[in-house]
Design a protein around this motif. Structure first.
Motif, mmCIF file in Angstrom:
data_model
loop_
_atom_site.group_PDB
_atom_site.id
_atom_site.type_symbol
_atom_site.label_atom_id
_atom_site.label_comp_id
_atom_site.label_asym_id
_atom_site.label_seq_id
_atom_site.Cartn_x
_atom_site.Cartn_y
_atom_site.Cartn_z
ATOM 1 N N LEU A 2 7.316 0.743 -1.396
ATOM 2 C CA LEU A 2 7.043 0.153 -2.703
ATOM 3 C C LEU A 2 8.305 0.338 -3.548
ATOM 4 O O LEU A 2 8.771 1.460 -3.723
ATOM 5 N N ILE A 3 8.858 -0.766 -4.008
ATOM 6 C CA ILE A 3 10.044 -0.739 -4.853
ATOM 7 C C ILE A 3 9.589 -1.085 -6.263
ATOM 8 O O ILE A 3 9.072 -2.174 -6.500
ATOM 9 N N ALA A 4 9.743 -0.151 -7.181
ATOM 10 C CA ALA A 4 9.322 -0.353 -8.565
ATOM 11 C C ALA A 4 10.562 -0.571 -9.430
ATOM 12 O O ALA A 4 11.378 0.331 -9.597
ATOM 13 N N MET A 5 10.680 -1.768 -9.944
ATOM 14 C CA MET A 5 11.763 -2.091 -10.863
ATOM 15 C C MET A 5 11.397 -1.528 -12.229
ATOM 16 O O MET A 5 10.234 -1.524 -12.623
ATOM 17 N N VAL A 64 -0.583 -6.055 -0.351
ATOM 18 C CA VAL A 64 0.653 -6.259 0.414
ATOM 19 C C VAL A 64 0.963 -5.011 1.236
ATOM 20 O O VAL A 64 1.266 -5.097 2.434
ATOM 21 N N LEU A 65 0.889 -3.844 0.603
ATOM 22 C CA LEU A 65 1.143 -2.597 1.329
ATOM 23 C C LEU A 65 0.118 -2.390 2.443
ATOM 24 O O LEU A 65 0.451 -1.881 3.515
ATOM 25 N N GLY A 66 -1.111 -2.819 2.198
ATOM 26 C CA GLY A 66 -2.169 -2.703 3.204
ATOM 27 C C GLY A 66 -1.882 -3.525 4.446
ATOM 28 O O GLY A 66 -2.399 -3.240 5.528
ATOM 29 N N MET A 67 -1.060 -4.553 4.308
ATOM 30 C CA MET A 67 -0.653 -5.364 5.458
ATOM 31 C C MET A 67 0.595 -4.802 6.130
ATOM 32 O O MET A 67 1.147 -5.411 7.041
ATOM 33 N N GLY A 68 1.058 -3.647 5.633
ATOM 34 C CA GLY A 68 2.224 -3.027 6.238
ATOM 35 C C GLY A 68 3.551 -3.630 5.801
ATOM 36 O O GLY A 68 4.552 -3.482 6.486
ATOM 37 N N GLY A 84 3.580 6.711 -12.655
ATOM 38 C CA GLY A 84 2.609 7.469 -11.878
ATOM 39 C C GLY A 84 1.686 6.564 -11.083
ATOM 40 O O GLY A 84 1.291 6.895 -9.952
ATOM 41 N N GLN A 85 1.353 5.426 -11.650
ATOM 42 C CA GLN A 85 0.510 4.442 -10.969
ATOM 43 C C GLN A 85 1.160 4.021 -9.644
ATOM 44 O O GLN A 85 0.491 3.933 -8.612
ATOM 45 N N TRP A 86 2.472 3.789 -9.665
ATOM 46 C CA TRP A 86 3.167 3.344 -8.446
ATOM 47 C C TRP A 86 3.304 4.492 -7.449
ATOM 48 O O TRP A 86 3.187 4.282 -6.235
ATOM 49 N N ARG A 87 3.532 5.704 -7.943
ATOM 50 C CA ARG A 87 3.600 6.862 -7.041
ATOM 51 C C ARG A 87 2.274 7.047 -6.303
ATOM 52 O O ARG A 87 2.246 7.276 -5.091
ATOM 53 N N LEU A 88 1.170 6.952 -7.053
ATOM 54 C CA LEU A 88 -0.151 7.120 -6.438
ATOM 55 C C LEU A 88 -0.448 6.020 -5.428
ATOM 56 O O LEU A 88 -1.003 6.277 -4.352
ATOM 57 N N LEU A 89 -0.078 4.796 -5.749
ATOM 58 C CA LEU A 89 -0.305 3.689 -4.822
ATOM 59 C C LEU A 89 0.491 3.905 -3.537
ATOM 60 O O LEU A 89 -0.038 3.738 -2.429
ATOM 61 N N ALA A 90 1.741 4.294 -3.668
ATOM 62 C CA ALA A 90 2.568 4.549 -2.486
ATOM 63 C C ALA A 90 1.978 5.696 -1.665
ATOM 64 O O ALA A 90 1.917 5.614 -0.428
ATOM 65 N N ASP A 91 1.522 6.744 -2.343
ATOM 66 C CA ASP A 91 0.906 7.881 -1.644
ATOM 67 C C ASP A 91 -0.327 7.447 -0.854
ATOM 68 O O ASP A 91 -0.536 7.892 0.281
ATOM 69 N N ARG A 92 -1.149 6.586 -1.451
ATOM 70 C CA ARG A 92 -2.359 6.101 -0.756
ATOM 71 C C ARG A 92 -2.007 5.384 0.541
ATOM 72 O O ARG A 92 -2.786 5.385 1.488
ATOM 73 N N HIS A 93 -0.840 4.751 0.565
ATOM 74 C CA HIS A 93 -0.427 4.007 1.758
ATOM 75 C C HIS A 93 0.568 4.781 2.615
ATOM 76 O O HIS A 93 1.059 4.251 3.620
ATOM 77 N N CYS A 94 0.884 6.006 2.208
ATOM 78 C CA CYS A 94 1.836 6.853 2.947
ATOM 79 C C CYS A 94 3.177 6.154 3.145
ATOM 80 O O CYS A 94 3.756 6.165 4.237
#
Length: 170
Positions: A2-5, A64-68, A84-94
């Motif tokens: 996940l790239i967060a601009m 999108v992350l769920g599709m790898g 923090g929202q993006w960190r948590l999302l990335a963590d959920r998808h490892c």
């Protein structure tokens, strides 16, 4: 990944995000068009559509992350809660989350870019310089490692720098 601009309006983060998305073949999920779509759908501007746009962007990025696949999120991300929202999302998808902050080191150029841009987002008025200055004062300090790009530098050089940073993050 996940790239967060991150960055102020008019700094050039959407341009960098789009160029990067083309290079790594990753979708760019941008908050501003989502918010404008809510208004066009009849959601009142007196509603918390800014927050809602971040939540919708998260849902799209989650798919999108769920599709790898890698996804790029294009938003101001000034508040720690947004980051923090993006960190948590990335963590959920490892997957790793990488923050790319985009700045324009020349305030005159930044202001001119902002005042002369027209992104063609139906129903979305570009923010004024006064709004940008207000956001600058509210920008949360950083706790995350991030890449800072200055758009006074050539776009191709900024994209190359970002690609190197992404490779190191994997």
């Amino acid at each position: 990944m996940l790239i967060a601009m991150v960055g102020l309006p008019g700094a050039g983060k959407s341009s960098v995000a789009e160029a990067l998305g083309r290079k790594v073949t990753a979708p760019v999920v941008s908050v501003d068009p989502i918010e404008a779509a809510m208004w066009r759908a009849g959601v009142g501007r007196d509603q918390p559509t800014g927050l809602a746009a971040y939540v919708v962007a998260e849902a799209v990025a989650d798919g999108v992350l769920g599709m790898g696949q890698t996804v790029i999120v294009d938003a101001v991300n000034a508040a720690e809660a947004a980051r923090g929202q993006w960190r948590l999302l990335a963590d959920r998808h490892c997957v790793p989350v990488v923050f790319v902050e985009v700045v324009c080191s020349d305030p005159l150029v930044h202001r001119r870019r902002l005042e002369n841009r027209s992104r063609g987002i139906e129903g979305f008025a570009e923010p004024t310089w006064e709004v940008v200055e207000g956001l600058r004062k509210e920008f949360a300090s950083w706790t995350d490692h991030r890449l800072v790009l200055d758009t006074m530098t050539d776009m191709s050089a900024n994209v190359a720098t970002t690609l190197g940073f992404l490779s190191a993050a994997v």
